[in-house]
Design a protein around this motif. Sequence first.
Motif, PDB file in Angstrom:
ATOM      1  N   ARG A 111       0.768  -1.220   0.003  1.00  0.00           N
ATOM      2  CA  ARG A 111      -0.012  -0.104   0.098  1.00  0.00           C
ATOM      3  C   ARG A 111       0.859   1.187  -0.011  1.00  0.00           C
ATOM      4  NH1 ARG A 111      -4.915  -2.454   3.816  1.00  0.00           N
ATOM      5  NH2 ARG A 111      -5.813  -3.434   2.125  1.00  0.00           N
TER       6      ARG A 111
ATOM      7  N   LEU B 227     -11.501   5.618  -5.341  1.00  0.00           N
ATOM      8  CA  LEU B 227     -10.996   5.432  -3.951  1.00  0.00           C
ATOM      9  C   LEU B 227      -9.697   5.145  -4.201  1.00  0.00           C
ATOM     10  CD1 LEU B 227     -13.823   4.326  -1.691  1.00  0.00           C
ATOM     11  CD2 LEU B 227     -12.844   6.522  -1.758  1.00  0.00           C
ATOM     12  N   HIS B 228      -8.696   5.839  -3.670  1.00  0.00           N
ATOM     13  CA  HIS B 228      -7.272   5.465  -3.679  1.00  0.00           C
ATOM     14  C   HIS B 228      -6.763   5.106  -2.271  1.00  0.00           C
ATOM     15  CE1 HIS B 228      -7.948   7.581  -7.280  1.00  0.00           C
ATOM     16  NE2 HIS B 228      -6.785   7.023  -7.725  1.00  0.00           N
ATOM     17  N   THR B 229      -5.695   4.474  -2.453  1.00  0.00           N
ATOM     18  CA  THR B 229      -4.872   4.352  -0.960  1.00  0.00           C
ATOM     19  C   THR B 229      -4.508   5.862  -0.402  1.00  0.00           C
ATOM     20  OG1 THR B 229      -3.996   2.193  -1.466  1.00  0.00           O
ATOM     21  CG2 THR B 229      -2.863   3.398   0.228  1.00  0.00           C
ATOM     22  N   SER B 230      -4.834   5.893   0.822  1.00  0.00           N
ATOM     23  CA  SER B 230      -4.819   7.456   1.209  1.00  0.00           C
ATOM     24  C   SER B 230      -3.083   7.562   1.600  1.00  0.00           C
ATOM     25  CB  SER B 230      -5.567   7.573   2.735  1.00  0.00           C
ATOM     26  OG  SER B 230      -5.126   8.617   3.184  1.00  0.00           O
TER      27      SER B 230
ATOM     28  N   ARG C 133      -1.637  10.146   2.969  1.00  0.00           N
ATOM     29  CA  ARG C 133      -1.370  11.194   4.076  1.00  0.00           C
ATOM     30  C   ARG C 133      -0.552  10.419   5.333  1.00  0.00           C
ATOM     31  NH1 ARG C 133      -4.341  14.780   6.607  1.00  0.00           N
ATOM     32  NH2 ARG C 133      -3.993  13.705   8.263  1.00  0.00           N
TER      33      ARG C 133
ATOM     34  N   ASP D  34       0.270   6.380   7.275  1.00  0.00           N
ATOM     35  CA  ASP D  34       1.273   5.078   7.285  1.00  0.00           C
ATOM     36  C   ASP D  34       1.469   4.509   5.864  1.00  0.00           C
ATOM     37  OD1 ASP D  34       0.455   5.605   9.763  1.00  0.00           O
ATOM     38  OD2 ASP D  34       0.342   3.376  10.510  1.00  0.00           O
ATOM     39  N   PHE D  35       0.468   4.993   4.984  1.00  0.00           N
ATOM     40  CA  PHE D  35       0.485   4.397   3.657  1.00  0.00           C
ATOM     41  C   PHE D  35       1.138   5.383   2.399  1.00  0.00           C
ATOM     42  CE2 PHE D  35      -3.296   1.544   4.943  1.00  0.00           C
ATOM     43  CZ  PHE D  35      -2.338   0.689   5.515  1.00  0.00           C
TER      44      PHE D  35
ATOM     45  N   ILE E 210      -8.382   1.304   2.471  1.00  0.00           N
ATOM     46  CA  ILE E 210      -7.546   2.408   1.912  1.00  0.00           C
ATOM     47  C   ILE E 210      -6.901   3.296   2.956  1.00  0.00           C
ATOM     48  CG2 ILE E 210      -8.746   2.332  -0.260  1.00  0.00           C
ATOM     49  CD1 ILE E 210     -10.082   4.893   0.929  1.00  0.00           C
ATOM     50  N   ALA E 211      -7.115   2.982   4.081  1.00  0.00           N
ATOM     51  CA  ALA E 211      -6.360   3.964   5.272  1.00  0.00           C
ATOM     52  C   ALA E 211      -6.280   3.214   6.462  1.00  0.00           C
ATOM     53  CB  ALA E 211      -6.958   5.209   5.405  1.00  0.00           C
ATOM     54  N   PRO E 212      -4.922   3.249   7.164  1.00  0.00           N
ATOM     55  CA  PRO E 212      -4.866   2.734   8.351  1.00  0.00           C
ATOM     56  C   PRO E 212      -6.276   3.087   9.610  1.00  0.00           C
ATOM     57  CG  PRO E 212      -2.955   3.906   7.873  1.00  0.00           C
ATOM     58  CD  PRO E 212      -4.086   4.401   6.808  1.00  0.00           C
TER      59      PRO E 212
ATOM     60  N   LEU F  91      -9.099  14.983  10.404  1.00  0.00           N
ATOM     61  CA  LEU F  91      -7.726  14.499   9.739  1.00  0.00           C
ATOM     62  C   LEU F  91      -6.620  15.177  10.867  1.00  0.00           C
ATOM     63  CD1 LEU F  91      -8.148  15.213   5.768  1.00  0.00           C
ATOM     64  CD2 LEU F  91      -8.087  13.207   7.041  1.00  0.00           C
ATOM     65  N   ASP F  92      -6.987  16.423  10.964  1.00  0.00           N
ATOM     66  CA  ASP F  92      -5.873  16.862  11.903  1.00  0.00           C
ATOM     67  C   ASP F  92      -5.650  16.239  13.409  1.00  0.00           C
ATOM     68  OD1 ASP F  92      -5.338  18.739  10.178  1.00  0.00           O
ATOM     69  OD2 ASP F  92      -6.366  20.373  10.825  1.00  0.00           O
TER      70      ASP F  92
ATOM     71  N   SER G 197      -6.553  10.295  11.744  1.00  0.00           N
ATOM     72  CA  SER G 197      -7.392   9.494  10.536  1.00  0.00           C
ATOM     73  C   SER G 197      -6.687   9.928   9.427  1.00  0.00           C
ATOM     74  CB  SER G 197      -8.945   9.985  10.724  1.00  0.00           C
ATOM     75  OG  SER G 197      -9.414   9.615  11.938  1.00  0.00           O
ATOM     76  N   ASP G 198      -6.814   9.040   8.315  1.00  0.00           N
ATOM     77  CA  ASP G 198      -6.328   9.326   6.949  1.00  0.00           C
ATOM     78  C   ASP G 198      -7.384   9.221   5.981  1.00  0.00           C
ATOM     79  OD1 ASP G 198      -3.667   9.743   7.962  1.00  0.00           O
ATOM     80  OD2 ASP G 198      -3.308   7.632   7.950  1.00  0.00           O
ATOM     81  N   ALA G 199      -8.620   8.892   6.363  1.00  0.00           N
ATOM     82  CA  ALA G 199      -9.749   8.869   5.481  1.00  0.00           C
ATOM     83  C   ALA G 199     -10.942   9.091   6.162  1.00  0.00           C
ATOM     84  CB  ALA G 199     -10.022   7.703   5.009  1.00  0.00           C
TER      85      ALA G 199
ATOM     86  N   ALA H 271      -7.931  14.229   0.833  1.00  0.00           N
ATOM     87  CA  ALA H 271      -7.885  12.896   1.400  1.00  0.00           C
ATOM     88  C   ALA H 271      -8.933  11.806   1.091  1.00  0.00           C
ATOM     89  CB  ALA H 271      -7.524  12.921   2.861  1.00  0.00           C
ATOM     90  N   PRO H 272      -8.909  10.639   0.992  1.00  0.00           N
ATOM     91  CA  PRO H 272     -10.165   9.911   0.466  1.00  0.00           C
ATOM     92  C   PRO H 272     -11.094  10.176   1.412  1.00  0.00           C
ATOM     93  CG  PRO H 272      -7.889   8.487   0.748  1.00  0.00           C
ATOM     94  CD  PRO H 272      -7.835   9.602   1.229  1.00  0.00           C
TER      95      PRO H 272
END
Lengths: 253, 253, 253, 253, 253, 253
Positions: free
Chosen positions: A86, A218-221, A223, A225-226, F107-109, F169-170, F174-176, F197-198
């Motif tokens: 990812r 939808l894409h892999t975020s 921002r 860890d990924f 798509i996000a952790p 997000l801030d 979170s990344d989505a 972000a997604p």
Amino acid sequence: MRIKLINPNTTQRMTESMGRCAREVASPGTEIVAVSPTMGPPSIEGYYDEAIASLGMLAEVEAGEREGFDGYVIACFGDPALYAARELARGPVIGIAEAAMHAASVIAPGFSVVTTLARTCGMAWHLAERYGMTRFCMNVRATDVAVLDLDVPGSAARSIIIDECRRALDEDGSDAIVLGCAGMAEFCHEVEDAIGAPVVEGVTAAVKWAEALIALKLHTSKRGDFARPLAKRYDGVLADYSPRDAAAHIHRK
Amino acid sequence: MRIKLINPNTTQRMTESMGRCAREVASPGTEIVAVSPTMGPPSIEGYYDEAIASLGMLAEVEAGEREGFDGYVIACFGDPALYAARELARGPVIGIAEAAMHAASVIAPGFSVVTTLARTCGMAWHLAERYGMTRFCMNVRATDVAVLDLDVPGSAARSIIIDECRRALDEDGSDAIVLGCAGMAEFCHEVEDAIGAPVVEGVTAAVKWAEALIALKLHTSKRGDFARPLAKRYDGVLADYSPRDAAAHIHRK
Amino acid sequence: MRIKLINPNTTQRMTESMGRCAREVASPGTEIVAVSPTMGPPSIEGYYDEAIASLGMLAEVEAGEREGFDGYVIACFGDPALYAARELARGPVIGIAEAAMHAASVIAPGFSVVTTLARTCGMAWHLAERYGMTRFCMNVRATDVAVLDLDVPGSAARSIIIDECRRALDEDGSDAIVLGCAGMAEFCHEVEDAIGAPVVEGVTAAVKWAEALIALKLHTSKRGDFARPLAKRYDGVLADYSPRDAAAHIHRK
Amino acid sequence: MRIKLINPNTTQRMTESMGRCAREVASPGTEIVAVSPTMGPPSIEGYYDEAIASLGMLAEVEAGEREGFDGYVIACFGDPALYAARELARGPVIGIAEAAMHAASVIAPGFSVVTTLARTCGMAWHLAERYGMTRFCMNVRATDVAVLDLDVPGSAARSIIIDECRRALDEDGSDAIVLGCAGMAEFCHEVEDAIGAPVVEGVTAAVKWAEALIALKLHTSKRGDFARPLAKRYDGVLADYSPRDAAAHIHRK
Amino acid sequence: MRIKLINPNTTQRMTESMGRCAREVASPGTEIVAVSPTMGPPSIEGYYDEAIASLGMLAEVEAGEREGFDGYVIACFGDPALYAARELARGPVIGIAEAAMHAASVIAPGFSVVTTLARTCGMAWHLAERYGMTRFCMNVRATDVAVLDLDVPGSAARSIIIDECRRALDEDGSDAIVLGCAGMAEFCHEVEDAIGAPVVEGVTAAVKWAEALIALKLHTSKRGDFARPLAKRYDGVLADYSPRDAAAHIHRK
Amino acid sequence: MRIKLINPNTTQRMTESMGRCAREVASPGTEIVAVSPTMGPPSIEGYYDEAIASLGMLAEVEAGEREGFDGYVIACFGDPALYAARELARGPVIGIAEAAMHAASVIAPGFSVVTTLARTCGMAWHLAERYGMTRFCMNVRATDVAVLDLDVPGSAARSIIIDECRRALDEDGSDAIVLGCAGMAEFCHEVEDAIGAPVVEGVTAAVKWAEALIALKLHTSKRGDFARPLAKRYDGVLADYSPRDAAAHIHRK
């Protein structure tokens, strides 16, 4: 859309079989490219096999980014190096255990995983936990069939698996089965017909799940860890695996 | 007894520093051999770095088995490929995050991990979960110091880390600190003196933990998931990594 | 270094046996002082026994602080009054269940506890939870051997325990055993030889774990829950147990 | 029915105040006998206080069995030695934290505990876990009011507690308050009026819960962990605490 | 005080039986009004039955608010629409599964639920989770007795249930039983006598729990999730179910 | 394939908007039929609204079975009566919260849910738990925008939502983002563009997820909890809702 289906082991006939199964369920506009590395373990039956197989699998993802794929399926039930993949990919990357467990959790209150060797049961439980699926996963059952014996003509593999699935329904309080090895993809409907309960197979589930995410744009975020691996120069014979800037990729396309 | 301390990244000055710290706490009869692979990432700051670094780390474990080591320490706070290493080794294999979290859980009701880059916080949380330590781990805090900047002379790294540790004690309800990077081993007592609360560092903790297990004659259980990898021939350039029978090893010794 | 090994029950022959086991694994520079209270239950087989035994055990910790011990082992598998003991002690205080479970979690994917009476199984499960070890603890099994029958010459205790350990490996999905009573310390290697899988025993594990923490210069954190008890005067016949200031101790030394 | 309300600390004016609060909510046919030991800590503010206080509390339960009580309330928010007390008693034994958390979980989606000293917050979290109440317990908040200052005339204790309760509602996502000290029993309605949300106090809640169980003819199960302590002779000055057969009690009545 | 006991199914003879059981345990000053809707399922044996039955049950709560009841018991072991009922009510609303599990958790270390049809076991597990009771709930067992066969004269229902309760005690590590259907209320003492362990029945437990909360002057918190439904006009044939302002009620009284 | 998209509230313009969004992402061969009941709440903003809305929603599923639909989407973020709907349907039934959380977890952790009224946050947390998604759900945030104000021309709803997503997000790690109301479907890409972000929206995610399951020929398991409701006659004005045999349906087709 174009989806790269990566079999992390080197057994080409498994890759081809997975490709066939994937294409049978893919939507008309979807191109499936099924590949496997030319280096590494011919089958993945433990943590060490998995760690070594990750190298070739990740190389395929990185190549896929240059080739412009929209998404990836990691086609081994251990979902090896899924988070590393990812980091590399812009589009979605789906593990077959992940997709199969999600799907099973939606159509039944609980499922059992029926897999190959006993030593891989712990891996399946770890994945169930990682994906939040322990509350649906009633049991993980080994059949002691080796991965590469699954498609040997005349082998008892199918009947052993069907018997174990029946026991799972009887004893585990499960109402659906997840097949715990990519090599079982071709058995899916045969097992379902035999046991009379839904049987979820990960390769096909992951292809449809990837298609869904791509259609949803939808894409892999990128921002947290990924995010792309930090650009740095790796040493020695692994220098070719050095992560480059995401920008480098975009430029190259 | 002989313990192999494996730094999975290729930065030799970090390996030497870890070796020094390890020897300071080791018992008189313990020989510490600190090594790092000659190939792979110079620092591990994400899942991809970790996956690629595992190759060289595992080669060191396999070599260690031929060299007759009694136990191993994996000296990167992500504890990369720990389970794969356990498959290879007869003696105990300890991750530095694992040992540090165990130690901290015994001397305080809760601890905070203070680490380098924000993108590695998720990895620390995964490890806390894998080791059953989430109930003790009150927070994981990033300092945004890059791993290789930790020991740059004149860098602000130490004061940044000390400040973050203080915030952890004030804000997280923690009563001890776990340093979340092997590169911080040399700071441990300096940080403890500055903040007035116990500071646990993984390299030294893992060395003592390995010594303890070896003294107790406890080996990695070879019954289940951590049994030797099945003997099989890997393909292509990874053929040298093919797992051989445990018997082969014993013969060779 | 000096470690005080406290058997919370009054059965002196158990205390002596534990002392012997502890000295066998202790490092050359470690002095083990094994004691038991002169008042209270001769064996601990339930919550009430445990609550009453805590009085004498805590008196031994408080005395140990005056005597200048570096750390403590609480040598009863229920780890009675462990947190109260941590309030009293400056150095580390380790419970034998705690150390044994930590050790077992590092050498096997899962373990079973084999203990004495069925009524103590719940206590073992509570401890597994408190230490974050439920994910490793596959089962807790009673043998219905009473604590004080463990070392009766000619008793069937050993063979009953070995049989139960075998069943644990066969039925629980466990790959290691934790012996659930301090009175089993002397059996450890005999059981391991009989069953062919790692057997962890808490008295010895806790001694090594205490040695490790002391070598690492890690103390019980005095910031939060484990701060010295507030100085106050207790009433009546318990006045002698009144907690004094930590300062008072330091002065006295 | 007769309920014995045991204040485990020795401060008689707290015992009397609890007795008053209990009688205000008790049903017409219920006799409340409020007692406290004559030995031990005057207030319970940590694990050590709690361990020592258990001795006198358990003696009161054992005496209560001879006196023919139908049930017991342990009136300290740490619910000290609750399981040991259940071993002794035929009827139900309720802790005030247990009853208060149960009650709060039924009237609000989540509650905050507002307690005295910060060092007791960990105890409250442990209890929330033991009773399955972590999903309802949104926070545990300390006020740094000492237990024995709660009822000092002219003290700021009440306004400090009211302020903390208000903050809990504002910041924790809680919709009810649990008062975390038996010494707060007399404030309950005053706090509720001030903050405009339900305030649950454990002494009164436990009395009503005990009444309910007794009316339902529900006793402590004597099958498993809460069976009478095994009859054995304790040593030394604790000989008087030796558990006798349950049969002995029945005979004596 | 006045408590409305609502049987959410339409089978009047079950309602009457519950009313009798409730009155037997109620305190002298408590008036129990037992009702059931005139519309909906005659028995609740699945999620669909439950969803449809909620309509009539909620109408009874809303009517109860106009009639001035002090609290409510929802007398079906699935605790249907409990949170919706709490939005409507000022006083406490108790589900019988909730009260029974709370009670059982206080008198035994673990309990088994013995219920009717296998398809309702999942519902019982969901409730155990919702109430934080999974740590006490050792098993949920079906007897495959249909709800409406429970009180058929001459049926084997009672002996089937008693046998299942015995198996639960033998096989589950449970020390108490929770009867998993309101229709079993009349069996409670008969089962207890037969098996020799505490048996908790929800209708009676919930009545006592409601009485306790009312005596404690505890109301459903109206701050958050359980605030009155927002006033709005529902469409079509459900217009009569439109929630009105809480103020409207108060005015009407 | 034919998918029935059921908006459980009666607001037809929301139903039409959802239908449009669904058709935009549906595959060429998919027919989307978007409906809403003619009776019940115009918006769902609490447990009571949800319980009452379930009646009309379930009637639409039952009608859908007669009409031969292949699968269903329940288009309200509370996923009301999802399990009851699964009892009725042969094909898959997907809730929009369920699909959105699954998609975001891939798509996000970690993700945050941004929803309408504060009183619905508890519902979102319950769903996250039910689906195993608590480990991915970092926060649930209310905007205090009423459901029916979302699409009022000129309202500030969109900018309020975008601001809350940015804060998520801030502040949440979170990344989505998951949009927590079906009424936000039309905003999805606008929000994503604004925050970088997604952003996952449940109506479209559920449609793709349903398509995927139907293409995989996966049906709701009819073995256990999701078997057809038992055929029985409901009383009074709800007689029309009486569940009939599955056989009756098959016959009717």
